[in-house]
Design a protein around this motif. Sequence first.
Motif, PDB file in Angstrom:
ATOM      1  N   VAL A 138       0.878  -1.168   0.000  1.00 19.95           N
ATOM      2  CA  VAL A 138       0.000   0.000   0.000  1.00 19.95           C
ATOM      3  C   VAL A 138       0.914   1.216   0.000  1.00 19.95           C
ATOM      4  O   VAL A 138       1.617   1.480   0.975  1.00 19.95           O
ATOM      5  CB  VAL A 138      -0.937   0.019   1.217  1.00 19.95           C
ATOM      6  N   ILE A 139       0.907   1.943  -1.106  1.00 16.54           N
ATOM      7  CA  ILE A 139       1.877   3.019  -1.314  1.00 16.54           C
ATOM      8  C   ILE A 139       1.150   4.263  -1.801  1.00 16.54           C
ATOM      9  O   ILE A 139       0.412   4.210  -2.789  1.00 16.54           O
ATOM     10  CB  ILE A 139       2.940   2.592  -2.346  1.00 16.54           C
ATOM     11  N   SER A 140       1.360   5.376  -1.103  1.00 18.40           N
ATOM     12  CA  SER A 140       0.768   6.631  -1.574  1.00 18.40           C
ATOM     13  C   SER A 140       1.778   7.388  -2.412  1.00 18.40           C
ATOM     14  O   SER A 140       2.975   7.418  -2.104  1.00 18.40           O
ATOM     15  CB  SER A 140       0.274   7.485  -0.403  1.00 18.40           C
ATOM     16  N   GLU A 141       1.274   7.984  -3.486  1.00 21.13           N
ATOM     17  CA  GLU A 141       2.134   8.699  -4.425  1.00 21.13           C
ATOM     18  C   GLU A 141       1.414   9.948  -4.917  1.00 21.13           C
ATOM     19  O   GLU A 141       0.206   9.913  -5.206  1.00 21.13           O
ATOM     20  CB  GLU A 141       2.482   7.785  -5.608  1.00 21.13           C
ATOM     21  N   LEU A 142       2.149  11.035  -4.997  1.00 20.86           N
ATOM     22  CA  LEU A 142       1.609  12.268  -5.555  1.00 20.86           C
ATOM     23  C   LEU A 142       1.239  12.012  -7.007  1.00 20.86           C
ATOM     24  O   LEU A 142       2.083  11.562  -7.796  1.00 20.86           O
ATOM     25  CB  LEU A 142       2.650  13.374  -5.441  1.00 20.86           C
ATOM     26  N   SER A 182      -6.946  18.942  -8.957  1.00 19.14           N
ATOM     27  CA  SER A 182      -6.151  18.444 -10.085  1.00 19.14           C
ATOM     28  C   SER A 182      -5.121  17.400  -9.676  1.00 19.14           C
ATOM     29  O   SER A 182      -4.677  16.618 -10.512  1.00 19.14           O
ATOM     30  CB  SER A 182      -5.407  19.610 -10.764  1.00 19.14           C
ATOM     31  N   TYR A 183      -4.713  17.409  -8.416  1.00 16.01           N
ATOM     32  CA  TYR A 183      -3.684  16.468  -7.975  1.00 16.01           C
ATOM     33  C   TYR A 183      -3.807  16.231  -6.473  1.00 16.01           C
ATOM     34  O   TYR A 183      -4.518  16.930  -5.754  1.00 16.01           O
ATOM     35  CB  TYR A 183      -2.280  16.997  -8.301  1.00 16.01           C
ATOM     36  N   GLY A 184      -3.093  15.239  -6.018  1.00 16.27           N
ATOM     37  CA  GLY A 184      -3.062  14.918  -4.594  1.00 16.27           C
ATOM     38  C   GLY A 184      -2.387  13.572  -4.409  1.00 16.27           C
ATOM     39  O   GLY A 184      -1.736  13.048  -5.321  1.00 16.27           O
ATOM     40  N   TYR A 185      -2.579  13.006  -3.240  1.00 18.19           N
ATOM     41  CA  TYR A 185      -2.018  11.678  -2.978  1.00 18.19           C
ATOM     42  C   TYR A 185      -3.052  10.609  -3.313  1.00 18.19           C
ATOM     43  O   TYR A 185      -4.192  10.668  -2.858  1.00 18.19           O
ATOM     44  CB  TYR A 185      -1.600  11.530  -1.516  1.00 18.19           C
ATOM     45  N   THR A 186      -2.618   9.655  -4.098  1.00 16.10           N
ATOM     46  CA  THR A 186      -3.401   8.453  -4.360  1.00 16.10           C
ATOM     47  C   THR A 186      -2.712   7.281  -3.676  1.00 16.10           C
ATOM     48  O   THR A 186      -1.496   7.111  -3.795  1.00 16.10           O
ATOM     49  CB  THR A 186      -3.515   8.184  -5.872  1.00 16.10           C
ATOM     50  N   PHE A 187      -3.488   6.499  -2.945  1.00 22.26           N
ATOM     51  CA  PHE A 187      -2.982   5.264  -2.345  1.00 22.26           C
ATOM     52  C   PHE A 187      -3.218   4.133  -3.341  1.00 22.26           C
ATOM     53  O   PHE A 187      -4.357   3.863  -3.740  1.00 22.26           O
ATOM     54  CB  PHE A 187      -3.706   4.960  -1.036  1.00 22.26           C
ATOM     55  N   TYR A 188      -2.128   3.483  -3.731  1.00 22.09           N
ATOM     56  CA  TYR A 188      -2.194   2.358  -4.667  1.00 22.09           C
ATOM     57  C   TYR A 188      -2.072   1.060  -3.856  1.00 22.09           C
ATOM     58  O   TYR A 188      -1.081   0.860  -3.145  1.00 22.09           O
ATOM     59  CB  TYR A 188      -1.062   2.457  -5.679  1.00 22.09           C
ATOM     60  N   VAL A 189      -3.092   0.242  -3.944  1.00 26.39           N
ATOM     61  CA  VAL A 189      -3.078  -1.062  -3.275  1.00 26.39           C
ATOM     62  C   VAL A 189      -2.659  -2.095  -4.314  1.00 26.39           C
ATOM     63  O   VAL A 189      -3.375  -2.340  -5.299  1.00 26.39           O
ATOM     64  CB  VAL A 189      -4.446  -1.413  -2.675  1.00 26.39           C
ATOM     65  N   LEU A 190      -1.480  -2.684  -4.087  1.00 30.57           N
ATOM     66  CA  LEU A 190      -0.848  -3.533  -5.096  1.00 30.57           C
ATOM     67  C   LEU A 190      -0.612  -4.925  -4.545  1.00 30.57           C
ATOM     68  O   LEU A 190      -0.330  -5.097  -3.359  1.00 30.57           O
ATOM     69  CB  LEU A 190       0.512  -2.926  -5.492  1.00 30.57           C
ATOM     70  N   GLN A 191      -0.684  -5.903  -5.428  1.00 35.50           N
ATOM     71  CA  GLN A 191      -0.362  -7.285  -5.046  1.00 35.50           C
ATOM     72  C   GLN A 191       0.782  -7.782  -5.902  1.00 35.50           C
ATOM     73  O   GLN A 191       0.787  -7.617  -7.131  1.00 35.50           O
ATOM     74  CB  GLN A 191      -1.566  -8.199  -5.210  1.00 35.50           C
ATOM     75  N   ALA A 192       1.796  -8.357  -5.247  1.00 32.72           N
ATOM     76  CA  ALA A 192       2.938  -8.896  -5.972  1.00 32.72           C
ATOM     77  C   ALA A 192       2.510 -10.075  -6.820  1.00 32.72           C
ATOM     78  O   ALA A 192       1.730 -10.942  -6.380  1.00 32.72           O
ATOM     79  CB  ALA A 192       4.016  -9.334  -4.983  1.00 32.72           C
ATOM     80  N   VAL A 193       3.001 -10.120  -8.041  1.00 31.87           N
ATOM     81  CA  VAL A 193       2.648 -11.230  -8.958  1.00 31.87           C
ATOM     82  C   VAL A 193       3.940 -11.825  -9.528  1.00 31.87           C
ATOM     83  O   VAL A 193       5.004 -11.238  -9.433  1.00 31.87           O
ATOM     84  CB  VAL A 193       1.728 -10.749 -10.113  1.00 31.87           C
TER      85      VAL A 193
END
Length: 248
Positions: free
Chosen positions: A142-146, A237-248
């Motif tokens: 779980v990683i937040s990115e501008l 127009s922008y902000g932090y999005t939290f990306y929920v990722l699963q390793a594959v």
Amino acid sequence: MSTDSEYIAALIDLHRGRDRQGPGDSDFSCHILSNLATLPLKPRIADLGCGSGAGALLLAQHYQSTVVAVDSAAVFIDELTARAKQLGLDRLIMPIQGDMANLDRSVGVFDLLWSEGAIYHLGFDRGLKLWRPLLTDSGIAVISELSWFIDRPPDPAIAYWQNAYPMMGTEAENIDRANRSGFRVLSTHRLPSQAWWVNYYEPLRERMQQIEITPITRSVIHETEAEMRMFERFSDSYGYTFYVLQAV
């Protein structure tokens, strides 16, 4: 003229004693955690770029499991250690002062990797490639990115962030970067703009009134205030999005 190290030291000093060193919100984080794919009962957890521990402490409380918390700034690691002891969570927090770009599997292999507002130091694409080996097969990050929320942001916002963070991408671009870095994107969540103000910018404004003003701190404050004005104008127009990722 200040050196980079002097500027970074002043920036760290501005953020000392704050609950957060970047935008975030505990209720928002809990909502994400409550909807994660199934994890082991006692997941192995890492918080990379943990700052003074808002995320690490929340993760320890939520899972009652050990959290390896990594940050390069000794002052934030010290604050995290003190906060964990105050909350009775010191047995669950493993603080490490270190470089999150140079971790390897000797640090551990994790079921859950968490990072709020820190991967921009590496760049989203590079950070994902560096961190993927730290996860178990099917592990969750779980990683937040501008991120840009729209394809054609206003010119002033583009000009500002081209200078401040030229690698900033749209959510679609970041999803593609994640897919190319060994992940499957499970979901995305935009941090509400209110969380920026209530939990980050307003405490920073309070801190600005407390620190000793030097030419270096004046420069840091000036740039932080410029960032606040930009967000006030263009937070749609922008902000932090939290990306929920699963390793594959």
